[in-house]
Design an enzyme around this catalytic site. Sequence first.
Site, PDB file in Angstrom:
ATOM      1  N   HIS A  70       0.948  -1.239   0.209  1.00 17.69           N
ATOM      2  CA  HIS A  70      -0.028  -0.008   0.021  1.00 17.69           C
ATOM      3  C   HIS A  70       0.680   1.547  -0.091  1.00 17.69           C
ATOM      4  O   HIS A  70       0.408   1.939  -1.057  1.00 17.69           O
ATOM      5  CB  HIS A  70      -0.639  -0.113   1.309  1.00 17.69           C
ATOM      6  CG  HIS A  70      -1.608   1.116   1.437  1.00 17.69           C
ATOM      7  ND1 HIS A  70      -3.272   1.077   1.220  1.00 17.69           N
ATOM      8  CD2 HIS A  70      -1.371   2.373   2.428  1.00 17.69           C
ATOM      9  CE1 HIS A  70      -2.999   2.621   1.782  1.00 17.69           C
ATOM     10  NE2 HIS A  70      -2.565   3.077   1.897  1.00 17.69           N
ATOM     11  N   GLU A  71       1.778   1.238   0.482  1.00 22.77           N
ATOM     12  CA  GLU A  71       2.246   2.384   0.674  1.00 22.77           C
ATOM     13  C   GLU A  71       3.593   2.835  -0.573  1.00 22.77           C
ATOM     14  O   GLU A  71       3.381   3.658  -0.346  1.00 22.77           O
ATOM     15  CB  GLU A  71       3.600   2.170   2.398  1.00 22.77           C
ATOM     16  CG  GLU A  71       2.863   2.265   3.316  1.00 22.77           C
ATOM     17  CD  GLU A  71       2.161   3.211   3.416  1.00 22.77           C
ATOM     18  OE1 GLU A  71       1.969   4.349   3.115  1.00 22.77           O
ATOM     19  OE2 GLU A  71       1.058   3.532   4.683  1.00 22.77           O
TER      20      GLU A  71
ATOM     21  N   HIS B 270       1.380   4.189  -2.834  1.00 26.82           N
ATOM     22  CA  HIS B 270       1.687   5.318  -2.478  1.00 26.82           C
ATOM     23  C   HIS B 270       2.247   5.903  -3.220  1.00 26.82           C
ATOM     24  O   HIS B 270       2.617   7.606  -3.776  1.00 26.82           O
ATOM     25  CB  HIS B 270       1.330   6.433  -1.132  1.00 26.82           C
ATOM     26  CG  HIS B 270       0.293   6.150  -0.844  1.00 26.82           C
ATOM     27  ND1 HIS B 270      -1.110   7.021  -0.887  1.00 26.82           N
ATOM     28  CD2 HIS B 270      -0.021   5.430   0.922  1.00 26.82           C
ATOM     29  CE1 HIS B 270      -2.090   6.668  -0.192  1.00 26.82           C
ATOM     30  NE2 HIS B 270      -1.597   5.472   0.934  1.00 26.82           N
TER      31      HIS B 270
ATOM     32  N   GLU C 283      -6.110   6.924  -0.913  1.00 22.11           N
ATOM     33  CA  GLU C 283      -6.315   5.861  -0.461  1.00 22.11           C
ATOM     34  C   GLU C 283      -6.777   4.731  -1.205  1.00 22.11           C
ATOM     35  O   GLU C 283      -6.322   3.632  -1.068  1.00 22.11           O
ATOM     36  CB  GLU C 283      -6.979   6.221   1.086  1.00 22.11           C
ATOM     37  CG  GLU C 283      -6.254   6.677   1.868  1.00 22.11           C
ATOM     38  CD  GLU C 283      -4.944   6.442   2.261  1.00 22.11           C
ATOM     39  OE1 GLU C 283      -4.473   4.974   2.156  1.00 22.11           O
ATOM     40  OE2 GLU C 283      -4.048   7.148   2.101  1.00 22.11           O
TER      41      GLU C 283
END
Length: 304
Positions: A144-145, A148, A222
Amino acid sequence: MFKRIALFLATNLAVLALLSIVMAVLQNVFGIQLGNNGALLLMATMFGFGGSMISLMLSKWMAKRGTGAYVIEQPRNESEQWLVTTVRRQAEAAGIKMPEVAIYDAPEINAFATGPSRNNSLVAVSTGLLRAMSREEAEAVLAHEVSHVANGDMVTMALIQGVLNTFVIVLARVVGRVIDSYISGNREGGPGIGYYVIVFVLDMVFGLFASMIAMWFSRYREFRADAGGASLAGRDKMIAALQRLSQTYGASTLPKQVAAFGISGAVGHGLSKLLMSHPPLEQRIEALRNVSPMQSAQGRVVSR
C-alpha cells in the site's frame, strides 16, 4: 473535531498575519501595489505554492525527526532483512527506485510513505505493526505504501494544496475588496480596516472549503493505494491487513505532515468526515471485495 477546527483556524490566522505583514512591507517599503491583480496573483502563487513545496522537499527529514524513525542501512536481524527485501521487490515491480526503509517506535499499527518524488522516498512501519501483524498482512501494508510512492501521491497532494492555497488567497482578497468598497462606498481610495477584517473571515471560510477538497482527493488516493497494494501483494492479503486494522485501530501518533500518508487515519462523524484524510476502513474493504481476483492480479499501480 473541535480541536481540529481550532488548530485549522489558528494556522490560518498565523498564515494570514504573516501574509499581511509581507504585503504591507512590499507596498509601503518597496512601493509594490498589491491592489493590482497581477501583483496579487504573483504574491498568492509564491505563498500558495511556497509552503507546500518546501514541505514536500523537507518531507523525509521532517518525518524522520517527527517520528524518530530508524533508517535500516544494514539489517540487524531477520525482521529488518525481511522488510528491506520485501520493499525492494515491490519497488521493482512498481517501477520505482528503492525507497529508504525505516522503523519508528509507536504502539499503534501504522505505516507511512513520504518523500519529494517517486525515486526519492521513505517507507516506514511502526513497531506496533511488526508486533501485531502477520508477515502476509505486513506485506500488504508495505505494498500500500509503495503504491503511494509509485502513484506520485506526495507530489500530487503538494500541487493540489498549492493550487488551493493560491485560489484562497486571491479569491479572499478580490471578494474582500468588492465587499469593502460596497459597504464603505469608497471605490477610489485604498482599503480600510474593514477590508482586513473581511479578508480574515474569507481566508478562513474559503480555506475550510479548500481543505475539504484536498481531503476528498486524499480519500480517493487511499482507494487507489489499496488497489495498488492488492496488485503488488494480493487482494486477500490487502483485505486481511485492513481487517486487522479495523479490529485494533487506535488514535494515530503520526505527526501532521505525514498523517495523510499513513495506512489508516482518524475516524470522523457527521460533517467532520469531510475533513478526514482516509475513508472508513469498511468502505475500503468493500471496495476491494468488489474487485475480482483476476482484475486485482492484472491491476497496474502506475504507468511506468
